[in-house]
Enzyme design. Structure first.
Site, short mmCIF file in Angstrom:
data_model
loop_
_atom_site.label_atom_id
_atom_site.label_comp_id
_atom_site.label_asym_id
_atom_site.label_seq_id
_atom_site.Cartn_x
_atom_site.Cartn_y
_atom_site.Cartn_z
N GLU A 95 36.22 13.10 30.31
CA GLU A 95 36.77 11.74 30.03
C GLU A 95 36.00 11.12 28.84
O GLU A 95 35.03 11.09 29.05
CB GLU A 95 36.63 10.91 31.27
CG GLU A 95 37.31 9.60 30.95
CD GLU A 95 36.32 8.53 30.83
OE1 GLU A 95 36.29 8.12 29.65
OE2 GLU A 95 35.59 8.19 31.72
N CYS A 126 34.83 2.95 27.25
CA CYS A 126 35.72 3.93 26.74
C CYS A 126 37.13 3.68 26.65
O CYS A 126 38.09 4.19 25.90
CB CYS A 126 35.57 5.00 27.81
SG CYS A 126 36.00 4.72 29.39
#
Length: 684
Positions: free
Chosen positions: A257, A296
């Protein structure tokens, strides 16, 4: 003054690094506060300890027991959250930032604890439906999923030192797999504090979790085929780890990720003054300032209709002017520093790179004020907004990410252009769309979905209760294609299955039923002299069957059921209206057939059965006409124990029954799975 040395937790004990390790700093003051190192740790031994001690202990537990374990752990950590908040402030996080990290992480534990209800009271999971592989159904196939007999290695990012750990271990622990947690060293002091409480609680079986605060360089040299590696961080580091020779040779699952260039799109329908315009501005500002943009999922590209660029720029400027930056312990402060000086320097470098092809229109990296702190000693950087007037030519904004409070306004002319620009990020974790027009929403979602892991559509109907652009939810997947890493985390049951091995099994229905502990249609049944509704939960056996008396359906039954239910559908009531249908005469209501089946199999007297809990599935497979005779085979299909919520609660479980309604020829006319709540013998 000597600094506090962070400890690692390896092979069931706390271990200090043999060397001093890396110095860690308070992001607000710049003061050195901890050191972190891992010299002397034997990564291979740690992994063997997890495989040989933690794995077997977890695999002995059922999904229900593992879920209750997570619930107890969540409650334990929640009681100690205020101490976590005090340490979190050293990372530069405000109270609101820390809430997302700390209580959001604990919330993941609660969510996965509740998810146990979607799993059986078994150590394995039965996946999907049985496949009929032979004409007479004597040979079938199915899928089971068992815990992988390895260890999960979680390599986490610095921005969410609590959430990053808890959102991952919640999943692997529910699956029955131990883990080694490697937080980013920069903020590992907060992870270590929470980890200490996890160990102190004594809730997890020995070997379930280990911690490395210092460097874990070389740990992947020890991975084996049953292990799982997860990574959260930069795409370049992720790609390097993913190509490790042991990852390839051992075929180890690697879930990545990575940070990505997420976007927020303002629909062409939205004008200043509309609620959606204010929603858009608020969402963008929140994502730029929360955690100082170190997320993120943060919005890096602000995609707006070309004729609304000025309106958006002015509105963002006004909002950001009121943003107070400084020491997060001060009540008025809404944005703290970045996590460290090294991080600030890296963001400044990326800002300089972006400035080669676009201009800063809001904010000044060299001229800003902070409250209650020294902006040079602390890792402070103000919100910076670029404007890129030619985003199809000047493409740095689609390729360079400054991991801080930095974003770019990007104009577009048509919805197709907006979709193209969103996709130019080459794979993102999340895209949000703010529009009051559902047709525009549909067009953008379907056009951009293949390049995004999640798409949020915001309008005035849902904005107040929306969790926002930047909040991944435990029951939804978190990840994305391309630059975002190509992986998935969380996602409810989907996440748990990353830690399970799916295996196809084949055999007779009776054998498959014995393996899965779920009765398979066509398997052997056995009857007892005692009605199953008179038996307690523990005494009921999978495959135990009651064959009922029979009933011949009449037209009076159909008329009476229509009167009671109000269902006067023509096929039940008007024999003259059946031309062109599949029916040859008045047909009994499907729900009459099911209701009559219940009347045939229910034992009326008070007993261990407490209530009807519902229907999982039901199919009416053959018309039932007046004069046909029906009977029922009621079979114990599956049993799921329930925990007592209070000492006074009744000990009970859920029993799933296969209800097979058949006619005088023996052919099934209706098939259903019903659920009852059944009392246990033991009330202790």
């Amino acid at each position: 003054m000597s600094l506090t040395k962070l400890e690692n937790y390896a092979e069931g004990k706390w271990v200090s690094s043999a060397a001093e390790g890396e110095t860690l700093y308070n992001a607000v003051t710049g003061d050195a506060i901890y050191t972190a190192g891992s010299q002397g740790l034997d990564f291979g031994a740690m992994m063997q300890y997890a495989r040989k001690v933690g794995g077997p202990a977890l695999r002995k537990l059922t999904f229900q027991q593992r879920g209750l374990m997570l619930k107890a752990l969540a409650m334990h950590l929640l009681e100690r959250k205020e101490y976590f908040y005090t340490i979190s402030a050293y990372t530069g996080a405000t109270r609101a930032d820390s809430w997302v990290d700390i209580e959001g992480g604990i919330g993941n534990l609660f969510t996965y604890a509740s998810l146990r209800r979607q799993f059986p009271d078994e150590r394995f999971y039965v996946d999907g439906d049985a496949a009929k592989l032979s004409k007479n159904n004597t040979f079938i196939g199915h899928h089971i999923m068992v815990p992988r007999e390895g260890v999960a290695i979680h390599i986490n990012a610095f921005n969410f030192p609590v959430w990053g750990m808890l959102e991952k271990i919640a999943v692997n622990l529910l699956a029955g797999v131990p883990a080694i947690v490697k937080p980013a060293t920069l903020t590992s002091y907060l992870t270590e504090v929470v980890f200490r409480e996890i160990i102190r609680s004594g809730i997890l079986p020995e070997g379930s979790l280990q911690l490395i605060c210092g460097s874990a360089r070389g740990i992947l040299d020890n991975i084996e085929t049953q292990d799982v590696v997860t990574f959260t961080g930069s795409a370049s580091t992720g790609r390097m780890l993913k190509s490790h020779p042991r990852i390839l040779s051992e075929a180890v699952p690697f879930n990545m990720e990575a940070d990505s260039l997420n976007c927020c799109i303002l629909g062409t329908d939205v004008q200043p003054g509309m609620p959606e315009f204010d929603i858009f501005i608020k969402e963008v500002v929140r994502e730029i300032t929360t955690k100082a943009g170190q997320k993120c999922t943060a919005i890096r590209r602000i995609i707006v209709p070309a004729d609304r660029v000025e309106d958006v720029q002015i509105a963002l400027g006004k909002r950001l002017q009121t943003n107070v930056m400084g020491d997060p312990s001060i009540k008025e402060v809404r944005m703290g520093p970045l996590a460290g000086i090294s991080q600030r320097n890296e963001v400044r470098e990326k800002v300089q790179q972006l400035a080669r092809t676009q201009s800063i229109v809001i904010g000044n990296p060299d001229n800003f004020e902070v409250l209650g702190a020294d902006k040079e000693k602390g890792a402070f950087l103000p919100p910076l907004i670029f404007l890129n007037t030619d985003p199809f030519t000047n493409t740095d904004c689609h390729n360079i990410e400054a991991f801080g409070p930095v974003s770019t306004i990007i104009p577009y002319d048509t919805t197709d252009d907006a979709i193209t620009l969103a996709r130019m990020g080459m794979g993102s974790l999340v895209c949000s769309v703010v529009t009051a027009d559902d047709d525009i929403a549909r067009e953008i979602v379907l056009g951009a979905a293949s390049m995004h892991g999640r798409i949020l559509v915001l309008n005035n109907d849902c904005a107040k209760e929306s969790t926002g652009h930047g909040s991944p939810m435990p029951l939804l997947v978190h990840g994305g294609p391309g630059r975002a890493g190509g992986g998935e985390e969380m996602g409810g049951k989907r996440g748990v299955m990353h830690y399970l091995q799916r295996t196809a099994i084949q055999g007779s229905p009776t054998t498959i039923g014995r393996i899965t502990n779920v009765y398979q249609q066509g398997g052997k049944q056995h009857e007892t002299d005692v009605h199953p509704f008179k038996k307690h939960f523990e005494d009921l056996q999978i495959g135990e069957t009651l064959t009922t008396a029979k009933h011949t359906v009449s037209e009076t039954d159909i008329t009476n059921f229509a009167n009671v239910s109000g269902d006067n559908f023509y096929a039940h009531m008007d024999a003259t209206s059946l031309e062109g249908t599949i029916f040859t005469g008045r047909v009994a209501h499907g729900y009459f057939v099911l209701s009559k089946a219940a009347g045939l199999f229910v034992d009326a007297k008070k007993g261990p059965v407490l209530l009807n809990y519902g229907i999982d599935e039901c199919r009416f497979t053959k018309p039932v006409y007046p004069g046909m005779t029906i009977g029922v085979r009621l079979t114990v299909k599956e049993k799921i124990a329930q925990e007592k919520k209070t000492p006074e609660d009744i000990a009970k479980g859920i029993v799933k029954w296969l209800v097979d309604v058949y006619d005088e020829t023996g052919e099934t006319v209706a098939i259903a799975t019903i659920l009852t709540m059944v009392k246990m013998k033991d009330q202790g």
